[in-house]
Design an enzyme around this catalytic site. Structure first.
Site, PDB file in Angstrom:
ATOM      1  N   ASN A   1      24.413 125.258 -16.323  1.00 31.95           N
ATOM      2  CA  ASN A   1      24.399 125.613 -14.899  1.00 31.95           C
ATOM      3  C   ASN A   1      24.700 124.456 -13.952  1.00 31.95           C
ATOM      4  O   ASN A   1      25.098 124.684 -12.812  1.00 31.95           O
ATOM      5  CB  ASN A   1      23.028 126.233 -14.579  1.00 31.95           C
ATOM      6  CG  ASN A   1      22.796 126.352 -13.097  1.00 31.95           C
ATOM      7  OD1 ASN A   1      23.335 127.272 -12.458  1.00 31.95           O
ATOM      8  ND2 ASN A   1      22.036 125.437 -12.524  1.00 31.95           N
TER       9      ASN A   1
ATOM     10  N   TYR B   1      37.151 122.620  -7.330  1.00 35.70           N
ATOM     11  CA  TYR B   1      36.033 123.518  -7.636  1.00 35.70           C
ATOM     12  C   TYR B   1      36.508 124.822  -8.306  1.00 35.70           C
ATOM     13  O   TYR B   1      36.085 125.115  -9.433  1.00 35.70           O
ATOM     14  CB  TYR B   1      35.187 123.774  -6.381  1.00 35.70           C
ATOM     15  CG  TYR B   1      33.961 124.607  -6.664  1.00 35.70           C
ATOM     16  CD1 TYR B   1      32.927 124.111  -7.451  1.00 35.70           C
ATOM     17  CD2 TYR B   1      33.855 125.906  -6.197  1.00 35.70           C
ATOM     18  CE1 TYR B   1      31.815 124.881  -7.747  1.00 35.70           C
ATOM     19  CE2 TYR B   1      32.739 126.690  -6.484  1.00 35.70           C
ATOM     20  CZ  TYR B   1      31.725 126.169  -7.263  1.00 35.70           C
ATOM     21  OH  TYR B   1      30.627 126.934  -7.562  1.00 35.70           O
TER      22      TYR B   1
ATOM     23  N   LYS C   1      36.079 126.058 -12.278  1.00 37.26           N
ATOM     24  CA  LYS C   1      35.432 127.322 -12.675  1.00 37.26           C
ATOM     25  C   LYS C   1      36.402 128.248 -13.430  1.00 37.26           C
ATOM     26  O   LYS C   1      35.978 129.014 -14.289  1.00 37.26           O
ATOM     27  CB  LYS C   1      34.826 128.016 -11.451  1.00 37.26           C
ATOM     28  CG  LYS C   1      33.692 127.198 -10.790  1.00 37.26           C
ATOM     29  CD  LYS C   1      32.511 126.907 -11.739  1.00 37.26           C
ATOM     30  CE  LYS C   1      31.325 126.283 -11.026  1.00 37.26           C
ATOM     31  NZ  LYS C   1      30.179 126.023 -11.918  1.00 37.26           N
TER      32      LYS C   1
HETATM   33  P1  NAD Z   1      22.441 122.957  -6.352  1.00 36.60           P
HETATM   34  O1  NAD Z   1      23.241 121.875  -5.735  1.00 36.60           O
HETATM   35  O2  NAD Z   1      21.295 123.535  -5.582  1.00 36.60           O
HETATM   36  O3  NAD Z   1      21.917 122.508  -7.793  1.00 36.60           O
HETATM   37  C1  NAD Z   1      22.780 121.847  -8.679  1.00 36.60           C
HETATM   38  C2  NAD Z   1      22.030 121.404  -9.897  1.00 36.60           C
HETATM   39  O4  NAD Z   1      22.961 120.641 -10.684  1.00 36.60           O
HETATM   40  C3  NAD Z   1      20.837 120.515  -9.584  1.00 36.60           C
HETATM   41  O5  NAD Z   1      19.775 120.850 -10.444  1.00 36.60           O
HETATM   42  C4  NAD Z   1      21.341 119.102  -9.916  1.00 36.60           C
HETATM   43  O6  NAD Z   1      20.328 118.277 -10.457  1.00 36.60           O
HETATM   44  C5  NAD Z   1      22.391 119.375 -10.983  1.00 36.60           C
HETATM   45  N1  NAD Z   1      23.412 118.325 -10.914  1.00 36.60           N
HETATM   46  C6  NAD Z   1      24.215 118.022  -9.876  1.00 36.60           C
HETATM   47  N2  NAD Z   1      24.977 116.951 -10.191  1.00 36.60           N
HETATM   48  C7  NAD Z   1      24.622 116.577 -11.465  1.00 36.60           C
HETATM   49  C8  NAD Z   1      25.050 115.545 -12.348  1.00 36.60           C
HETATM   50  N3  NAD Z   1      26.003 114.690 -12.011  1.00 36.60           N
HETATM   51  N4  NAD Z   1      24.469 115.486 -13.567  1.00 36.60           N
HETATM   52  C9  NAD Z   1      23.524 116.359 -13.929  1.00 36.60           C
HETATM   53  N5  NAD Z   1      23.081 117.353 -13.155  1.00 36.60           N
HETATM   54  C10 NAD Z   1      23.632 117.458 -11.932  1.00 36.60           C
HETATM   55  O7  NAD Z   1      23.492 124.070  -6.752  1.00 36.60           O
HETATM   56  P2  NAD Z   1      23.397 125.646  -6.954  1.00 36.60           P
HETATM   57  O8  NAD Z   1      23.973 126.270  -5.746  1.00 36.60           O
HETATM   58  O9  NAD Z   1      22.070 126.083  -7.467  1.00 36.60           O
HETATM   59  O10 NAD Z   1      24.513 125.795  -8.094  1.00 36.60           O
HETATM   60  C11 NAD Z   1      24.208 125.944  -9.465  1.00 36.60           C
HETATM   61  C12 NAD Z   1      25.466 126.442 -10.148  1.00 36.60           C
HETATM   62  O11 NAD Z   1      25.870 127.668  -9.550  1.00 36.60           O
HETATM   63  C13 NAD Z   1      26.658 125.493 -10.042  1.00 36.60           C
HETATM   64  O12 NAD Z   1      27.364 125.481 -11.251  1.00 36.60           O
HETATM   65  C14 NAD Z   1      27.488 126.113  -8.928  1.00 36.60           C
HETATM   66  O13 NAD Z   1      28.842 125.776  -9.042  1.00 36.60           O
HETATM   67  C15 NAD Z   1      27.236 127.588  -9.167  1.00 36.60           C
HETATM   68  N6  NAD Z   1      27.460 128.466  -8.018  1.00 36.60           N
HETATM   69  C16 NAD Z   1      26.685 128.389  -6.902  1.00 36.60           C
HETATM   70  C17 NAD Z   1      26.925 129.263  -5.848  1.00 36.60           C
HETATM   71  C18 NAD Z   1      26.084 129.238  -4.591  1.00 36.60           C
HETATM   72  O14 NAD Z   1      26.421 129.950  -3.628  1.00 36.60           O
HETATM   73  N7  NAD Z   1      25.004 128.503  -4.534  1.00 36.60           N
HETATM   74  C19 NAD Z   1      27.964 130.192  -5.933  1.00 36.60           C
HETATM   75  C20 NAD Z   1      28.739 130.236  -7.084  1.00 36.60           C
HETATM   76  C21 NAD Z   1      28.471 129.371  -8.139  1.00 36.60           C
END
Ligand code: NAD
Length: 249
Positions: free
Chosen positions: A92, A157, A161
Site C-alpha cells: 500500500n 503517478y 499505477k
Molecule cells: P498517505 O500519504 O496518507 O500514506 C502513505 C503511506 O505510505 C504512509 O504510511 C507512509 O509511511 C508510506 N510511505 C510514504 N513514503 C514512503 C517511503 N518512501 N517508504 C516507505 N513508506 C512510505 O497516503 P494514502 O492516501 O493513505 O495512500 C495510500 C495508497 O493509496 C497509496 O499507494 C496511494 O497511491 C493510494 N491511493 C490513495 C488515494 C487517496 O485519495 N488517498 C487514491 C488512490 C490511491
C-alpha cells in the site's frame, strides 16, 4: 467466525491513511498484522494508537527501507520469525505527484517509480517464496482510479499505477500455480489527511462529478482489502477492483 482468523498480514505504508485503515480492518477480522512505515517514529505512533484502542491487538511494526531489497527481505523474515508465517501482503505504501512535465525533474520522477513500482516488486518477491512454501497466500496491491485513464499533471503517478496493474495481472498469472492470488484495489478520492485538510467547499467541488456524490472513506477501501485477502475471494486473482463511487474523471 472472523474473515481473517489465524492469518498473518503485512501492510506497507500502514502508519496512516488507507494503510492504517487496512491494518485496523485486518486486526478486527482476527489477523495478526505487521505494519511497515517509512520512519520508526511514525510506526511507533501508529502502534500506540492501535494499542490504545485494543491492548490485545496482535500487531508489530517495522520501518524497512522499501528501496532496498535486502532490507525488505530481512523485514519479511522478521515478521515470519515473530508470527510464524505470512498469508497476506497489502502493498500500500505510495506517493502521488502533481508537477507539470515542464517543471518535473527526472530525479523526482524516479523517486515516485521507485516507491510505487519497485517496492511493490521487492515486497512481492520477498514474500512469494514464504507463501509458496506454506501452500499459498494473497497479495493485494494499492493502485488508483487514475491507473485507468491518467491525470493531467504529475505523470509519474498514473504511470506508476498502470505499472502496478501490470504487476498485478502478471504476478497473478505467474504465481497462480503456487496458490498465491494477486489482486489490486483502485481507490478513488479517499478522505485521508490530505483530503480532510481541504475546505468543505473544495471537497464538495471534488465530490460533485462522482456518481455516488461524495469522496470515499479509508474504511471503505479497507473493506475491499479484507474481502480480497479472505477465503471468500478464493477464486479471484488478477482482478482490478475499483472503490471509487463510479468516478470517471
Ligand atoms: P498517505 O500519504 O496518507 O500514506 C502513505 C503511506 O505510505 C504512509 O504510511 C507512509 O509511511 C508510506 N510511505 C510514504 N513514503 C514512503 C517511503 N518512501 N517508504 C516507505 N513508506 C512510505 O497516503 P494514502 O492516501 O493513505 O495512500 C495510500 C495508497 O493509496 C497509496 O499507494 C496511494 O497511491 C493510494 N491511493 C490513495 C488515494 C487517496 O485519495 N488517498 C487514491 C488512490 C490511491
Amino acid at each position: 467466525m472472523k474473515l481473517l482468523e489465524g492469518k498473518v498480514a503485512v501492510v506497507t505504508g500502514g502508519t496512516r491513511g488507507i494503510g492504517l485503515a487496512i491494518v485496523k480492518a485486518f486486526l478486527q477480522e482476527g489477523a495478526s498484522v505487521a505494519l511497515f512505515g517509512s520512519r520508526q517514529e511514525t510506526v511507533d505512533k501508529a502502534l500506540a494508537e492501535i494499542q490504545a484502542e485494543d491492548k490485545d491487538a496482535k500487531v508489530m511494526g517495522l520501518a524497512p527501507d522499501l528501496a532496498n531489497f535486502s532490507a525488505v527481505e530481512s523485514a519479511m523474515a522478521k515478521v515470519k520469525e515473530t508470527f510464524g508465517k505470512i498469508d497476506i501482503l497489502a502493498n500500500n505504501a505510495g506517493v502521488s505527484a502533481r508537477e507539470p512535465i515542464y517543471d518535473y525533474s527526472p530525479e523526482a520522477f524516479d523517486k515516485v517509480i521507485q516507491l510505487n513500482v519497485n517496492s511493490v516488486f521487492y515486497c512481492a518477491k520477498a514474500v512469494a517464496p514464504i507463501m509458496k512454501e506454506q501452500g499459498g497466500g494473497a497479495i493485494i496491491n494499492t493502485s488508483s482510479m487514475v491507473s485507468l485513464y491518467g491525470q493531467s499533471a504529475g505523470c509519474s503517478y498514473p504511470a506508476s499505477k498502470f505499472a502496478v496493474n501490470g504487476l498485478t495481472k502478471s504476478l497473478a498469472r505467474e504465481l497462480g500455480k503456487d496458490k498465491i492470488r494477486v489482486n489490486a484495489v483502485l481507490p478513488g478520492v479517499t478522505r485521508t489527511d490530505m483530503v480532510a485538510a481541504l475546505p468543505p467547499e473544495m471537497v464538495a467541488r471534488i465530490s460533485a462529478p462522482i456518481p455516488l456524490g461524495r469522496v470515499g472513506e479509508p474504511e471503505e477501501v479497507a473493506n475491499a482489502f479484507v474481502f480480497l485477502a479472505s477465503d471468500k475471494a478464493s477464486y479471484i486473482s488478477g482482478a482490478l477492483l475499483s472503490v471509487d463511487g463510479a468516478a470517471q474523471v
